[in-house]
Motif scaffolding. Structure first.
Motif, PDB file in Angstrom:
ATOM      1  N   GLN A 162       0.836  -1.206   0.000  1.00 27.81           N
ATOM      2  CA  GLN A 162       0.000   0.000   0.000  1.00 27.81           C
ATOM      3  C   GLN A 162       0.873   1.259   0.000  1.00 27.81           C
ATOM      4  O   GLN A 162       0.552   2.237  -0.672  1.00 27.81           O
ATOM      5  N   LEU A 163       1.970   1.239   0.741  1.00 27.07           N
ATOM      6  CA  LEU A 163       2.874   2.400   0.757  1.00 27.07           C
ATOM      7  C   LEU A 163       3.479   2.631  -0.627  1.00 27.07           C
ATOM      8  O   LEU A 163       3.636   3.779  -1.055  1.00 27.07           O
ATOM      9  N   ASN A 164       3.805   1.547  -1.319  1.00 28.69           N
ATOM     10  CA  ASN A 164       4.350   1.673  -2.678  1.00 28.69           C
ATOM     11  C   ASN A 164       3.293   2.178  -3.655  1.00 28.69           C
ATOM     12  O   ASN A 164       3.613   2.883  -4.603  1.00 28.69           O
ATOM     13  N   ALA A 165       2.032   1.823  -3.423  1.00 27.22           N
ATOM     14  CA  ALA A 165       0.942   2.194  -4.332  1.00 27.22           C
ATOM     15  C   ALA A 165       0.378   3.584  -4.049  1.00 27.22           C
ATOM     16  O   ALA A 165      -0.229   4.193  -4.926  1.00 27.22           O
ATOM     17  N   HIS A 166       0.565   4.087  -2.828  1.00 30.03           N
ATOM     18  CA  HIS A 166      -0.034   5.363  -2.428  1.00 30.03           C
ATOM     19  C   HIS A 166       1.040   6.307  -1.896  1.00 30.03           C
ATOM     20  O   HIS A 166       1.353   6.296  -0.697  1.00 30.03           O
ATOM     21  N   ALA A 167       1.570   7.120  -2.767  1.00 32.58           N
ATOM     22  CA  ALA A 167       2.655   8.035  -2.393  1.00 32.58           C
ATOM     23  C   ALA A 167       2.199   9.136  -1.439  1.00 32.58           C
ATOM     24  O   ALA A 167       3.014   9.786  -0.803  1.00 32.58           O
ATOM     25  N   GLY A 168       0.889   9.332  -1.310  1.00 31.16           N
ATOM     26  CA  GLY A 168       0.373  10.415  -0.483  1.00 31.16           C
ATOM     27  C   GLY A 168       0.194  10.084   0.990  1.00 31.16           C
ATOM     28  O   GLY A 168      -0.248  10.934   1.773  1.00 31.16           O
ATOM     29  N   VAL A 169       0.527   8.866   1.396  1.00 33.47           N
ATOM     30  CA  VAL A 169       0.372   8.497   2.809  1.00 33.47           C
ATOM     31  C   VAL A 169       1.280   9.391   3.654  1.00 33.47           C
ATOM     32  O   VAL A 169       2.456   9.556   3.360  1.00 33.47           O
ATOM     33  N   GLN A 170       0.690   9.967   4.714  1.00 33.67           N
ATOM     34  CA  GLN A 170       1.435  10.892   5.566  1.00 33.67           C
ATOM     35  C   GLN A 170       1.646  10.366   6.983  1.00 33.67           C
ATOM     36  O   GLN A 170       2.399  10.959   7.752  1.00 33.67           O
TER      37      GLN A 170
END
Length: 120
Positions: A39-47
């Motif tokens: 999920q971290l690789n797929a979603h660069a916007g995770v803060q």
């Protein structure tokens, strides 16, 4: 803010997500550390990452340590059903460690506010 919630207990993950969504956050969920990395690789916007402590294969502290080894510096909040001080002693680098209990709707938003204030 986009937040990744990692919890092997689907119901607990949904409850955590509901608390966060009520605060206006966008939640992405993963059932374990492997799925969380995807999920971290797929979603660069995770803060921010909110992870359960007790998960099979890789627990929350091990997941945190793996992220750090890979150079990930996202704020990390650990949820535990056990004494949070024990988990903090295991990994002092955690941004926050709070009880995963009935008061999560109050303690989690408070922890997020504290963590994000120290990171800005």
């Amino acid at each position: 803010m986009q937040i990744l919630v990692v919890d092997d207990d689907v119901l607990a993950g949904e409850m955590t997500a509901a608390v966060l969504e009520e605060q206006g956050h966008e939640v992405i969920q993963a059932e374990d550390a492997v799925a969380a990395m995807e999920q971290l690789n797929a979603h660069a916007g995770v803060q921010l990452i909110v992870s359960d402590m007790n998960m099979p294969l890789v627990n929350g502290v091990e997941f945190y340590r793996e992220l750090k080894k890979q150079g990930n510096t996202l704020p990390f909040i650990l949820l535990t059903g056990d004494d949070p001080d024990v988990a903090r002693a295991m990994e002092p680098g955690l941004d926050a460690c709070i009880m995963k209990d009935f008061s999560l709707d109050e303690t989690l938003p408070d922890a997020i506010a504290r963590v994000m204030a120290t990171r800005s």
